[in-house]
Design a protein around this motif. Structure first.
Motif, short mmCIF file in Angstrom:
data_model
loop_
_atom_site.label_atom_id
_atom_site.label_comp_id
_atom_site.label_asym_id
_atom_site.label_seq_id
_atom_site.Cartn_x
_atom_site.Cartn_y
_atom_site.Cartn_z
N HIS A 117 -1.58 2.82 -10.46
CA HIS A 117 -2.34 1.73 -9.59
C HIS A 117 -2.78 0.66 -10.72
CE1 HIS A 117 -1.92 4.14 -6.12
NE2 HIS A 117 -2.82 4.88 -6.44
N TRP A 118 -3.42 1.38 -11.87
CA TRP A 118 -3.79 0.26 -12.77
C TRP A 118 -2.46 -0.29 -13.55
CZ3 TRP A 118 -2.81 -0.72 -17.94
CH2 TRP A 118 -3.45 -1.52 -18.67
N LEU A 148 -0.80 -7.09 -5.32
CA LEU A 148 -1.88 -6.65 -5.96
C LEU A 148 -2.91 -5.84 -4.91
CD1 LEU A 148 -2.65 -9.52 -8.58
CD2 LEU A 148 -2.61 -6.97 -9.02
N THR A 149 -3.02 -6.86 -3.99
CA THR A 149 -3.88 -6.28 -2.88
C THR A 149 -3.55 -4.87 -2.28
OG1 THR A 149 -4.52 -8.55 -2.16
CG2 THR A 149 -5.10 -6.81 -0.64
N GLY A 150 -2.27 -4.79 -2.06
CA GLY A 150 -1.74 -3.49 -1.72
C GLY A 150 -1.88 -2.42 -2.62
N VAL A 151 -1.89 -2.57 -3.94
CA VAL A 151 -2.17 -1.64 -4.96
C VAL A 151 -3.62 -1.24 -4.90
CG1 VAL A 151 -2.60 -1.29 -7.40
CG2 VAL A 151 -0.31 -2.49 -6.65
N GLU A 160 0.82 -1.15 -0.05
CA GLU A 160 -0.02 0.05 -0.14
C GLU A 160 1.01 1.16 -0.16
OE1 GLU A 160 -3.39 2.15 2.68
OE2 GLU A 160 -2.86 0.44 3.49
N ALA A 161 1.87 1.09 0.84
CA ALA A 161 3.03 2.37 0.74
C ALA A 161 3.67 2.51 -0.56
CB ALA A 161 3.82 2.07 1.77
N ASP A 162 4.19 1.07 -1.12
CA ASP A 162 4.85 1.21 -2.20
C ASP A 162 4.97 -0.09 -2.85
OD1 ASP A 162 6.46 1.18 -4.82
OD2 ASP A 162 7.92 2.79 -3.75
#
Length: 412
Positions: free
Chosen positions: A371-372, A248-251, A86-88
């Motif tokens: 993100h995509w 993927l989940t973090g994205v 989520e951070a990077d």
């Protein structure tokens, strides 16, 4: 599935207090997140950010407590990697090879060599990855060689997609021995003249994973660091996929965070909208709500799929070959199912987030498209269509899934 009594229960990493472990790293994750968009924009490799994680002991979280690690379970590792992603999202993928090598040592028989690796991990050493060869190499062939010259073992060859190796202290190199033709993993120390690395990955996403070319020219490797590939931990393909699921989940979590922020602060409205403020528009709220639900489902699926790999890890130390074989198969199947579902959830979310904003959301300054792009790149590893077939074959015919994935030209 119940497990037989374990030979070595004291040294297994079966879990820890997750919140206590995560609390050590969350301030670092927050610092990492502050510069992610700028690094993306300028394609700046996160050497400093990787160093923060190394110093904090992030690379040793799976090492058993008895050896100075945190002893977390695989589901907990996935949760932690999701927070980092989520951070990077580039960072957990850059560390994918490292955690796979740690996992291999966790599955190794007790020895002085294994203990030394645990010591290195706790001290902050990071291991990179160099397996894939490009060009005319045939499926099943290995061009990179390990040979003995002047009384010492050396590695010669070139690897592409060597994710994370540019940040590493060691590189996990897939090679073949000249003397007996055996496929091995050569753990090569990067701090020598025989190793050259280049950040030449040209993908449109996951740009700062350090996934470029590594060249080995008479790179010295100690004999104790030549590992028979057949002895690698059996759920390795499932494990590699788990890291991508965390990416993927973090994205998805980052996309949800960013779209919520953008909607919250937006002042311009459409004349045909539903409220004087975008944040009060029911249709906009619906878009964000659906994204939140998809990300929630992705995270739950990723963590659940890691449970099967944890069982495979623990089954390694039982005395029941049949139970271990079943556990390995279920780890592969569960990671494949999760891959199919999570890829769809996150790719849909990172596309539909633009429905909650106007054309200004496409501004390069906002970097919302990353993100995509990052999700599409991560989801393109290990093609979904083949995983769907493998899962179907398992459920219909009880066909054991393959545990080694290779790519190359068809043999002539």
């Amino acid at each position: 599935m119940s497990l037989p009594e374990l030979d070595e229960p004291a040294t297994l990493s079966r879990g820890a207090d997750y919140e206590q472990v995560a609390a050590r790293f969350r301030p670092i994750f927050a610092r990492i997140a502050e510069g992610t968009a700028d690094r993306e924009r300028t394609r700046t490799l996160p050497f400093e950010q990787i160093a923060w994680l190394k110093t904090a002991g992030f690379g040793s979280v799976r090492v058993p407590v008895e050896y100075g690690g945190a002893g977390i379970s695989l589901p907990q590792l996935v949760r932690l990697l999701i927070e980092l992603a989520e951070a990077d999202s580039n960072l957990p993928q850059a560390l994918r090879g490292h955690f796979a090598f740690v996992e291999d040592q966790l599955n190794a028989q007790p020895s002085a060599t294994r203990d030394k690796w645990f010591e290195r991990f706790v001290a902050g050493d990071i291991v990179g990855n160099a397996w894939t060869e490009v060009g005319g190499v045939k499926i099943g062939d290995v061009i990179t060689r390990v040979s003995k010259q002047n009384g010492r073992w050396v590695v010669n060859g070139s690897k592409y997609y060597s994710t994370g190796s540019i940040f590493a202290d060691w590189i996990d190199v897939f090679a073949q021995r000249d003397d007996n033709g055996q496929n091995v993993i050569a753990a090569v120390n990067v701090h020598q003249a025989g190793v050259r690395q280049n950040d030449d990955w040209d993908g449109f996403g996951q740009r700062t994973t350090g996934s470029g070319t590594s060249v080995f020219e008479n790179a010295v490797v100690d004999e104790e660091h030549l590992i028979d590939f057949e002895s690698r931990f059996k759920y390795q393909t499932a494990f590699y996929q788990l890291v991508l699921l965390a990416v993927l989940t973090g994205v998805g979590r980052a996309a949800l965070r960013d779209i919520s922020h953008e909607v919250r602060k937006r002042t311009r409205v459409y004349s045909h909208g539903n409220a004087p403020r975008v944040s009060d528009d029911a249709q906009i709220q619906q878009v964000v709500g659906k994204i939140a639900a998809r990300v929630y489902a992705a995270e739950a699926t990723a963590v659940r799929s890691a449970q099967a790999s944890q069982l495979a890890y623990e089954a390694r130390f039982g005395n029941d070959d049949a139970a271990e074989a079943k556990a390995n198969a279920l780890a592969e199947i569960d990671s494949a199912k999760a891959q199919v579902v999570i890829a769809d959830l996150i790719l849909t979310s990172t596309t539909e987030l633009f429905n909650a904003l106007g054309a200004s959301a496409t501004s390069e300054d906002k970097q919302l498209d990353r993100h995509w792009r990052n999700a599409r790149t991560a989801a393109s590893h290990n093609p979904l269509i083949y995983k769907e077939r493998i899962v179907g074959d398992w459920h219909i015919n009880d066909t054991v899934p393959p545990y080694v994935w290779q790519i190359g030209s068809i043999r002539g």
